[in-house]
Design a protein around this motif. Sequence first.
Motif, PDB file in Angstrom:
ATOM      1  N   GLN A   1     -98.416 -23.813  81.086  1.00 57.61           N
ATOM      2  CA  GLN A   1     -99.757 -23.857  80.614  1.00 57.61           C
ATOM      3  C   GLN A   1     -99.988 -24.025  79.034  1.00 57.61           C
ATOM      4  N   ALA A   2     -98.749 -24.538  78.189  1.00 59.18           N
ATOM      5  CA  ALA A   2     -98.963 -24.728  76.956  1.00 59.18           C
ATOM      6  C   ALA A   2    -100.127 -26.021  76.704  1.00 59.18           C
TER       7      ALA A   2
ATOM      8  N   ALA B   1    -102.687 -19.018  71.211  1.00 61.11           N
ATOM      9  CA  ALA B   1    -102.408 -19.558  72.106  1.00 61.11           C
ATOM     10  C   ALA B   1    -101.088 -20.395  72.259  1.00 61.11           C
ATOM     11  N   ALA B   2    -100.732 -20.666  73.502  1.00 62.38           N
ATOM     12  CA  ALA B   2     -99.371 -21.362  73.679  1.00 62.38           C
ATOM     13  C   ALA B   2     -99.656 -22.725  73.521  1.00 62.38           C
ATOM     14  N   ILE B   3     -98.613 -23.507  72.674  1.00 64.13           N
ATOM     15  CA  ILE B   3     -98.894 -24.963  72.310  1.00 64.13           C
ATOM     16  C   ILE B   3     -97.312 -25.575  72.705  1.00 64.13           C
ATOM     17  N   ARG B   4     -97.475 -26.784  73.056  1.00 62.75           N
ATOM     18  CA  ARG B   4     -96.146 -27.466  73.018  1.00 62.75           C
ATOM     19  C   ARG B   4     -95.580 -27.655  71.665  1.00 62.75           C
TER      20      ARG B   4
ATOM     21  N   LEU C   1    -101.955 -11.286  78.369  1.00 64.37           N
ATOM     22  CA  LEU C   1    -101.216 -12.450  77.541  1.00 64.37           C
ATOM     23  C   LEU C   1     -99.947 -12.970  78.391  1.00 64.37           C
ATOM     24  N   ALA C   2     -99.637 -12.652  79.560  1.00 66.91           N
ATOM     25  CA  ALA C   2     -98.832 -13.401  80.288  1.00 66.91           C
ATOM     26  C   ALA C   2     -98.943 -14.916  80.328  1.00 66.91           C
ATOM     27  N   PRO C   3    -100.039 -15.349  80.426  1.00 63.40           N
ATOM     28  CA  PRO C   3     -99.902 -16.834  80.154  1.00 63.40           C
ATOM     29  C   PRO C   3     -99.315 -17.527  78.958  1.00 63.40           C
ATOM     30  N   LEU C   4     -99.149 -16.841  77.985  1.00 66.38           N
ATOM     31  CA  LEU C   4     -98.630 -17.190  76.698  1.00 66.38           C
ATOM     32  C   LEU C   4     -97.188 -17.582  76.915  1.00 66.38           C
ATOM     33  N   LEU C   5     -96.477 -16.951  77.921  1.00 65.44           N
ATOM     34  CA  LEU C   5     -95.370 -16.738  78.401  1.00 65.44           C
ATOM     35  C   LEU C   5     -94.826 -18.198  79.511  1.00 65.44           C
TER      36      LEU C   5
ATOM     37  N   ALA D   1     -85.411 -22.842  67.909  1.00 68.44           N
ATOM     38  CA  ALA D   1     -86.015 -24.060  67.266  1.00 68.44           C
ATOM     39  C   ALA D   1     -86.903 -23.364  65.923  1.00 68.44           C
ATOM     40  N   PRO D   2     -86.159 -22.887  64.866  1.00 65.89           N
ATOM     41  CA  PRO D   2     -86.782 -22.433  63.601  1.00 65.89           C
ATOM     42  C   PRO D   2     -87.918 -23.398  62.997  1.00 65.89           C
ATOM     43  N   GLY D   3     -88.969 -23.145  62.864  1.00 68.33           N
ATOM     44  CA  GLY D   3     -90.125 -24.021  62.352  1.00 68.33           C
ATOM     45  C   GLY D   3     -90.564 -24.887  63.294  1.00 68.33           C
ATOM     46  N   GLU D   4     -90.433 -24.651  64.575  1.00 68.32           N
ATOM     47  CA  GLU D   4     -91.109 -25.329  65.620  1.00 68.32           C
ATOM     48  C   GLU D   4     -92.004 -24.556  66.193  1.00 68.32           C
ATOM     49  N   ALA D   5     -93.274 -24.774  65.912  1.00 72.18           N
ATOM     50  CA  ALA D   5     -94.367 -23.532  66.501  1.00 72.18           C
ATOM     51  C   ALA D   5     -94.405 -24.035  68.022  1.00 72.18           C
ATOM     52  N   ASP D   6     -94.554 -22.731  68.675  1.00 67.55           N
ATOM     53  CA  ASP D   6     -94.790 -22.899  70.093  1.00 67.55           C
ATOM     54  C   ASP D   6     -96.001 -21.919  70.239  1.00 67.55           C
TER      55      ASP D   6
END
Length: 293
Positions: free
Chosen positions: A288-289, A175-178, A280-284, A121-126
Amino acid sequence: MTPITEVEGRRLALSNLEKVLYPATGFTKGEVLHYYATIADVLLPQLRDRPVSFLRYPDGPDGQVFFTKNVPPGTPEWVTAAEVPRSEGPARMVLVQDLPSLMWAANLVTEFHTPQWLIGAPGEADRLVFDLDPGVPASVVECCEVALWLRERLAADGIEAYAKTSGSKGLHLTAAIRPVPSERATEYAKELAVEAERAMPRLVIHRMTRSLRPGKVFVDWSQNAARKTTATPYTLRARPEPTVSAPVTWEEVENCRSPNSLTFLAPDLAPRLQDYGDLLAPLLAPDQAGALP
């Protein structure tokens, strides 16, 4: 004669293993390869499915340093590559998906830089990222103060932030984000950088103008743009010593008192992983996003 080694069934030619890349400590290319092999279990998940830009320094940080975005000449056919859209036209970039690919890339002597989106998903920030860059005489001590403010501000929006050293002189918050369009992530990050400057005007600057930055922490929000990349967690950096972009605990951030208190070298990381695990495991973890407001 260049030694040939086998990694998970792939044959690799590893060259100049005795070459000193970091003269300040005598750290050799062989030790660089050993570091990346040791750290692979936590580095690979951060690299996987993200097109890699390499900052190469084959003769050490004091030699020629250059960025490689396209697939380098001589790349083995078993290294995964993918087409990445760009404003100037598509490019083919490397995906470091497994241990053989990591060791091949490490043999090029490289920092790893990755975007805040996945190849699917290029350009879709997670991911959301803030690069906290201190202007002399400010240091990582001031960066930590700003990081704590940003952590609380993000938490107010339901977003959990994690910190790592840049491996240079600053700090990264991520941070992980949707998934959202990179433009929205950039806009949100800028809004928070502006808020931080209003809350701490003597400490924070959100504009890139270098003349405004001495003694302040530049909160760089722009690395959320689709075309930008950030030093990947656990990568070595092209610095006088083999510094690492190392995850840190919030307790370490809170207790940061001196400019050198959050500097970690390659040999420090294995003991840190034993003590803390992968911070940083929660980023994966997709569940948790956080969601941008």
